[in-house]
Design a protein around this motif. Sequence first.
Motif, short mmCIF file in Angstrom:
data_model
loop_
_atom_site.label_atom_id
_atom_site.label_comp_id
_atom_site.label_asym_id
_atom_site.label_seq_id
_atom_site.Cartn_x
_atom_site.Cartn_y
_atom_site.Cartn_z
N UNK A 4 0.43 -0.75 0.42
CA UNK A 4 0.42 -0.30 -0.04
C UNK A 4 0.88 0.96 -0.09
N UNK A 5 2.15 1.59 0.96
CA UNK A 5 2.91 2.74 0.50
C UNK A 5 3.45 2.69 -0.71
N UNK A 6 4.45 1.75 -1.20
CA UNK A 6 4.26 1.68 -2.43
C UNK A 6 3.02 2.08 -3.47
N UNK A 7 2.52 2.07 -3.75
CA UNK A 7 1.13 1.59 -4.62
C UNK A 7 1.37 3.91 -4.40
N UNK A 8 0.92 3.84 -2.81
CA UNK A 8 1.12 5.57 -3.15
C UNK A 8 2.41 6.44 -3.03
N UNK A 9 2.80 5.77 -3.26
CA UNK A 9 4.04 6.84 -3.88
C UNK A 9 4.40 6.17 -5.44
N UNK A 10 4.04 5.78 -5.81
CA UNK A 10 3.60 5.27 -7.26
C UNK A 10 2.79 6.73 -7.25
N UNK A 11 1.49 6.43 -6.72
CA UNK A 11 0.24 7.64 -7.25
C UNK A 11 1.31 8.90 -7.31
N UNK A 12 1.68 9.51 -6.38
CA UNK A 12 2.06 10.64 -6.19
C UNK A 12 3.23 10.91 -6.94
N UNK A 13 4.01 10.23 -7.38
CA UNK A 13 5.27 10.36 -8.44
C UNK A 13 4.64 10.92 -10.39
N UNK A 14 3.31 9.20 -10.36
CA UNK A 14 3.15 9.74 -11.74
C UNK A 14 1.80 11.67 -11.48
N UNK A 15 1.06 11.30 -10.63
CA UNK A 15 0.31 12.55 -11.05
C UNK A 15 1.33 13.70 -10.88
N UNK A 16 2.31 13.73 -10.17
CA UNK A 16 3.09 15.25 -10.57
C UNK A 16 4.05 15.44 -11.44
N UNK A 17 3.90 13.78 -12.25
CA UNK A 17 4.14 14.49 -13.64
C UNK A 17 3.23 15.23 -14.51
N UNK A 18 2.05 14.23 -14.33
CA UNK A 18 1.58 15.10 -15.71
C UNK A 18 0.89 16.67 -15.03
N UNK A 19 1.38 17.40 -14.14
CA UNK A 19 0.79 17.97 -13.37
C UNK A 19 1.54 19.21 -14.31
N UNK A 20 3.41 18.49 -14.00
CA UNK A 20 3.89 19.35 -14.84
C UNK A 20 4.40 19.66 -16.33
N UNK A 321 9.33 -4.89 8.82
CA UNK A 321 7.91 -4.86 7.71
C UNK A 321 8.00 -3.62 7.72
N UNK A 322 8.04 -2.33 8.45
CA UNK A 322 7.96 -0.85 8.32
C UNK A 322 9.28 -0.62 7.88
N UNK A 323 10.15 -0.71 8.58
CA UNK A 323 11.64 -0.54 7.66
C UNK A 323 11.71 -0.95 6.11
N UNK A 324 12.10 -2.35 6.05
CA UNK A 324 11.70 -2.63 4.76
C UNK A 324 10.83 -2.16 3.55
N UNK A 325 9.91 -1.95 4.04
CA UNK A 325 9.63 -0.64 3.68
C UNK A 325 9.85 0.69 2.88
N UNK A 326 10.49 1.44 3.87
CA UNK A 326 10.89 2.45 4.21
C UNK A 326 12.44 2.32 3.14
N UNK A 327 13.42 0.94 3.38
CA UNK A 327 13.88 1.23 2.76
C UNK A 327 14.46 0.80 1.28
N UNK A 328 12.92 -0.27 0.58
CA UNK A 328 12.43 -0.21 -0.23
C UNK A 328 12.59 1.06 -1.28
N UNK A 329 11.09 1.78 -0.67
CA UNK A 329 11.10 3.47 -1.04
C UNK A 329 12.53 3.76 -0.93
N UNK A 330 13.19 4.00 -0.29
CA UNK A 330 14.09 5.14 -0.54
C UNK A 330 15.23 4.67 -1.68
N UNK A 331 15.15 3.20 -1.67
CA UNK A 331 16.16 2.99 -2.68
C UNK A 331 15.72 3.75 -4.05
#
Length: 510
Positions: A4-20, A321-331
């Motif tokens: 869920x964290x990963x999907x939310x992150x992807x949505x933010x990135x793509x939204x910014x792309x279209x806004x710009x 698991x939450x720290x691992x999610x943070x690691x994945x999003x960090x990298x």
Amino acid sequence: MKLLILIAYFIVLITIGFVCRQKATDVNGFVLGGRSVGPWLTAFAYGTSYFSAVVFVGYAGQFGWRFGIAATWAGIGNALIGSLLAWVILGRRTRIMTQHLDSATMPQFFGERFQSNSLKIAASIIIFIFLIPYTASLYNGLSRLFGMAFHIDYSVCIVLMAILTAIYVIAGGYMATAINDFIQGIIMLAGIAAIIIAVLNSKGGFMAALDGLGHINDPAVSSTPGIFGSFFGPDPLSLLSVVILTSLGTWGLPQMVQKFYAIDNEDSIKKGTIISTIFALVVSGGCYFLGGFGRLFSDKIDIAANGYDSIIPTMLENLHPLLIALVVILVLSASMSTLSSLVIASSSTLTIDLIKDNIVKEMSDKKQVFCIRVLIVIFIAISAIIAIIQYKSAVTFIAQLMGISWGALAGSFLAPFLYSLYWKKTTKAACWTSFIFGCIIMVLNLVAGSHFPTLLQSPINCGAFAMLAGLIIVPVVSLFTKKPDTALIENTFACYDKTNTVTQKTALGK
């Protein structure tokens, strides 16, 4: 929760792309954000393009294992040489001269600076060829962490990252990547601090971990007791090569130097210098510091079977698991920001410097932007295919791939670019010599490295040598070759005098 964290992150990135999208309708807007990017966005774009999965997974793991806690010097070097000095020495002059010469890419700069279309074409081909292995290495490092966190096949991870990056870069261009880089940079700053604390706590805290590192011995590396917990580690000379390649190398990388083209004014350069340096100290210093404790996990790591790239994922696999999610999003953040920077640099270079006027005559602004977008897709696809082939062939040494790429690019461009900004006597022949030397020595290292002197067999050491050699080659060749046209040079360097006059008048007015 991780998904869920990963999907939310992807949505933010793509939204910014279209806004710009509105800022990416012409070449200047798509490639440079209209040259109106502020200090925070530019500094974070510089830092996130600098540090990727290659550093976090490849370099931190390998050099932390080789040098112990002394690997932290590489992070300090990245902050002081790769960020602070790069901004101080290159920032202002790059912005002023590239605007004066109306150049949006490094090859275009060389072409205008020396009035040489052949020099521009050669530089664009070098960039396209040698950015590909660097991009492939980004996928590899990221995929290892995805596999550890989600147990997903590497090939799926590579395709996913490629598609998502392509969407927001194609939609919003440089401005979208700069805004996303800022968000990604915040994640990296918070993430690296949290991960270091968690890993060290798993070994009893900092002092206990440092003491444990001091009791580890490896006769194959050094017979000195406690060498991995020492100030300079077991091999200071090789460590110096790592510092030079990973720090000085940024001065000649087109995707890094291009950040100075886009910044809005000189005050922003001063602020950006401070922000970028602090960012590098925390992120890069933290990565190498963390990697320095890799040998504490040696009972779980099999270098012979899984390579150095398995070290960092192994250190992190038992975190919450939450720290691992943070690691994945960090990298993921670090890798996607670097990937977006690379594909913009490569595709814009091919379009502006090779296709326009040479292959397609009278190419309109709209056609150039379309061509850049098409090439972004092609470049990402090629690098993804190479990354998959690399994985299937069990080629796992991220650091070596990046060493070849950085060595060839920085070995070719660093010295000519630096001297071109400061020294009027720099000649076209000197640029050609540096281009040829940097490329040939790294290609030879790739195909026949075992025949090189022992010190230069490593791509890291060879890349550092190529950069330092270029700093000698360019002035020497310039002294013995045809001098540039005096009128051209005086006109080129007049931009600095004009800017200084304007700055003095502004200061007096205030």
